[in-house]
Design a protein around this motif. Structure first.
Motif, mmCIF file in Angstrom:
data_model
loop_
_atom_site.group_PDB
_atom_site.id
_atom_site.type_symbol
_atom_site.label_atom_id
_atom_site.label_comp_id
_atom_site.label_asym_id
_atom_site.label_seq_id
_atom_site.Cartn_x
_atom_site.Cartn_y
_atom_site.Cartn_z
ATOM 1 N N HIS A 67 0.855 -1.192 0.000
ATOM 2 C CA HIS A 67 0.000 0.000 0.000
ATOM 3 C C HIS A 67 0.895 1.247 0.000
ATOM 4 C CE1 HIS A 67 -4.012 1.799 1.733
ATOM 5 N NE2 HIS A 67 -3.546 2.492 0.728
ATOM 6 N N VAL A 68 1.944 1.198 0.838
ATOM 7 C CA VAL A 68 2.943 2.275 0.874
ATOM 8 C C VAL A 68 4.318 1.610 0.820
ATOM 9 C CG1 VAL A 68 3.996 4.080 2.294
ATOM 10 C CG2 VAL A 68 1.502 3.889 2.202
ATOM 11 N N ALA A 69 5.157 2.058 -0.120
ATOM 12 C CA ALA A 69 6.480 1.436 -0.277
ATOM 13 C C ALA A 69 7.400 1.892 0.850
ATOM 14 C CB ALA A 69 7.072 1.809 -1.631
ATOM 15 N N ASN A 70 7.969 0.937 1.583
ATOM 16 C CA ASN A 70 8.753 1.296 2.769
ATOM 17 C C ASN A 70 10.048 2.015 2.418
ATOM 18 O OD1 ASN A 70 9.912 -1.203 1.754
ATOM 19 N ND2 ASN A 70 11.139 -1.214 3.611
ATOM 20 N N SER A 71 10.613 1.739 1.243
ATOM 21 C CA SER A 71 11.926 2.306 0.939
ATOM 22 C C SER A 71 11.833 3.691 0.316
ATOM 23 C CB SER A 71 12.694 1.367 0.006
ATOM 24 O OG SER A 71 11.916 1.130 -1.150
ATOM 25 N N ILE B 90 -2.970 -6.940 0.110
ATOM 26 C CA ILE B 90 -2.243 -5.684 0.304
ATOM 27 C C ILE B 90 -1.315 -5.800 1.511
ATOM 28 C CG2 ILE B 90 -2.456 -3.210 0.781
ATOM 29 C CD1 ILE B 90 -3.527 -4.053 -1.989
ATOM 30 N N ASP B 91 -0.051 -5.422 1.297
ATOM 31 C CA ASP B 91 0.908 -5.296 2.387
ATOM 32 C C ASP B 91 0.743 -3.876 2.943
ATOM 33 O OD1 ASP B 91 3.085 -4.648 3.923
ATOM 34 O OD2 ASP B 91 4.583 -5.441 2.545
ATOM 35 N N GLY B 92 0.067 -3.807 4.087
ATOM 36 C CA GLY B 92 -0.259 -2.488 4.649
ATOM 37 C C GLY B 92 0.671 -2.053 5.765
ATOM 38 N N LEU C 90 -2.351 6.328 7.172
ATOM 39 C CA LEU C 90 -3.590 6.539 6.417
ATOM 40 C C LEU C 90 -4.756 5.840 7.105
ATOM 41 C CD1 LEU C 90 -2.244 5.308 2.936
ATOM 42 C CD2 LEU C 90 -2.292 7.671 3.733
ATOM 43 N N GLN C 91 -5.935 6.418 6.967
ATOM 44 C CA GLN C 91 -7.139 5.739 7.449
ATOM 45 C C GLN C 91 -7.450 4.615 6.468
ATOM 46 O OE1 GLN C 91 -9.392 7.095 10.215
ATOM 47 N NE2 GLN C 91 -9.665 4.886 10.053
ATOM 48 N N PHE D 44 -0.722 -6.236 8.224
ATOM 49 C CA PHE D 44 0.109 -5.184 8.833
ATOM 50 C C PHE D 44 0.698 -5.643 10.160
ATOM 51 C CE2 PHE D 44 -2.754 -3.495 12.131
ATOM 52 C CZ PHE D 44 -4.016 -3.832 11.668
ATOM 53 N N SER D 45 1.664 -4.849 10.652
ATOM 54 C CA SER D 45 2.388 -5.174 11.883
ATOM 55 C C SER D 45 2.069 -4.148 12.959
ATOM 56 C CB SER D 45 3.902 -5.126 11.644
ATOM 57 O OG SER D 45 4.272 -6.008 10.615
ATOM 58 N N SER D 46 2.007 -4.606 14.187
ATOM 59 C CA SER D 46 1.728 -3.707 15.313
ATOM 60 C C SER D 46 2.870 -2.728 15.571
ATOM 61 C CB SER D 46 1.470 -4.576 16.556
ATOM 62 O OG SER D 46 1.817 -3.946 17.738
#
Ligand code: PLP
Length: 423
Positions: A189-193, A216-218, A225-226, A239-241
């Motif tokens: 969803h959002v690219a970490n790099s 989706i990798d969130g 983002l909401q 997603f991760s906590s």
């Protein structure tokens, strides 16, 4: 503009400022109030792990001090209380991402385990040799390697959506990759790099048009983002906590219930079965069939409180605050001679990756550290993205809800030292 409209506008501005007072927010995070090498800590590594507010830390201590016990299997008071807290956290997660029900929430160790679960179970249930899975060129390794393992094990074909020089997904190329053999599109969803926000709603619409499912990798999206999984129209969301101001050791796989419930178990063990004989086992329905063994009980409670925390601040307020920081940081960093920002997509979350002429990112990170500024340096578990931009590493400042413009200034001051050293 009429006077009353002006007043309404001013009030709205004042309200959003009241809703988001960064100094008040910072007071909630004990770890931020310390010096590193004699300098005030500036924590800009939120993309790796964000810090926990006091409420999260306290909630976890409270579990250990007052009602710590294993869940689901006990008839005694403490076990029932910890079960209620654990299942209550599942409900908070469901509300947070607007899942249709808490039964759609699987607790996993993190995004990585959630993606591996889908690759394994969905792969076994639905994919045949020659079927296609599509990822993008800006994935974290955790959304590349599981699919390569599945390819090598099950003979699927892995296809990759290219990105352009700014880090935008090339949508025309994506449309061309989709076809009758496409069974799954697994994308960030959002690219970490590089911070790109991917238009996942459109990605999902196009995938569904050819009958493919969408994962989706969130990991980098939920803190900024909401997220409304029903509105996005996707099938799985992970997603991760620990990137969402919660503890490590726990994360989430959301899946549409009918789809989730059609998948075979990922791991076998206690708590995921209906009945076991020496000949065979019957499994519980989702989500429990995917949660073999004792789960991360205390961490689930912490995650629930982290969700309460960001929800109380308001994801829209957080996004607006971070957007301001991102714009400020982008302008300030762009003005540093010899510095190049890697990833300049139009739609970005608060992540700035950069290189500097003459200085290796590890040197940048090391010098900044001595000035109290924590950034990440390396390939960010996204080597193919680095390859795409022709670099082997970048330095990355990733901002969170407690960062300030003054901290951006401290980052820039540190970079001036880097320049002095290597310039
Ligand atoms: N996906 C993205 C986009 C990430 O940024 C990360 C972590 O950096 C992951 C997946 C993996 O998350 P975890 O290590 O919590 O499983």
């Amino acid at each position: 503009m009429s006077d009353s409209m002006k007043t309404a506008e001013v009030l709205e501005g004042a309200n959003s400022m009241l809703a988001f007072d960064v100094e008040r927010v910072r007071a909630d995070f004990p770890i931020l109030h310390q010096e590193i090498y004699g300098q005030p800590l500036v924590y800009l590594d939120n993309g790796a792990s964000a810090q926990c507010p006091r409420a999260v830390i306290d909630s976890m201590s409270e579990v250990y001090e007052t009602y710590y016990a294993n869940v689901h299997r006990g008839v005694h008071y403490l076990s029932q209380r910890s079960t209620d807290a654990f299942e209550g956290a599942r409900e908070k997660v469901a509300r947070f991402i607007n899942a249709a029900s808490a039964d759609e929430i699987v607790f996993a160790r993190g995004t990585t385990e959630a993606i591996n679960l889908v690759a394994d179970s969905f792969g076994r249930a639905f994919l045949e040799p020659g079927d296609e899975v599509i990822i993008s060129h800006m994935e974290h390794h955790s959304n590349i390697v599981p699919w390569q393992l599945l390819r090598d094990r099950a003979g699927i074909v892995l296809k990759v959506i290219p990105i352009d020089d700014s880090g935008n997904l090339v949508m025309e190329a994506y449309r061309e990759l989709l076809g009758p053999r496409t069974k799954l599109v697994a994308i960030t969803h959002v690219a970490n790099s590089i911070g790109t926000i991917v238009p996942v709603k459109e990605v999902a619409r196009l995938a569904h048009a050819v009958g493919a499912k969408v994962l989706i990798d969130g990991a980098q999206a939920v803190p900024h983002l909401q997220v409304d999984v029903q509105d996005l129209g996707v099938d799985f969301y992970a997603f991760s906590s620990h990137k969402l101001y919660g503890p490590t050791g726990i994360g989430v796989l959301w899946g549409r219930f009918d789809l989730l419930n059609a998948l075979p178990p990922y791991q076998g063990g206690g708590d995921m079965i209906q009945r076991v004989t020496l000949e065979k086992s019957e499994f519980k329905a989702a989500p429990h069939r995917f949660e073999a063994g004792t789960p991360a009980i205390v961490e689930a409670v912490g995650l629930g409180v982290a969700i309460d925390y960001v929800t109380a601040l308001g994801l829209d307020n957080i996004a607006a605050h971070e957007h301001g920081i991102l714009a400020y940081a982008t302008a300030k960093l762009s003005a540093v001679e010899g510095l190049e920002i890697v990833g300049t997509a139009e739609d970005k979350a608060a992540i700035v990756s950069f290189t500097m002429l003459g200085a290796h990112p590890h040197d940048i990170g090391t010098i900044l550290d001595r000035t109290g500024v924590a950034v990440r340096a390396g390939h960010h578990c996204a080597e193919p993205t680095m390859d795409r931009f022709g670099v082997d590493a970048t330095a990355r400042a990733s901002f969170g809800l407690y960062n300030t413009r003054e901290e951006v200034d401290q980052l820039v001051e540190g970079l001036m030292l880097v320049k002095e050293f290597f310039g």
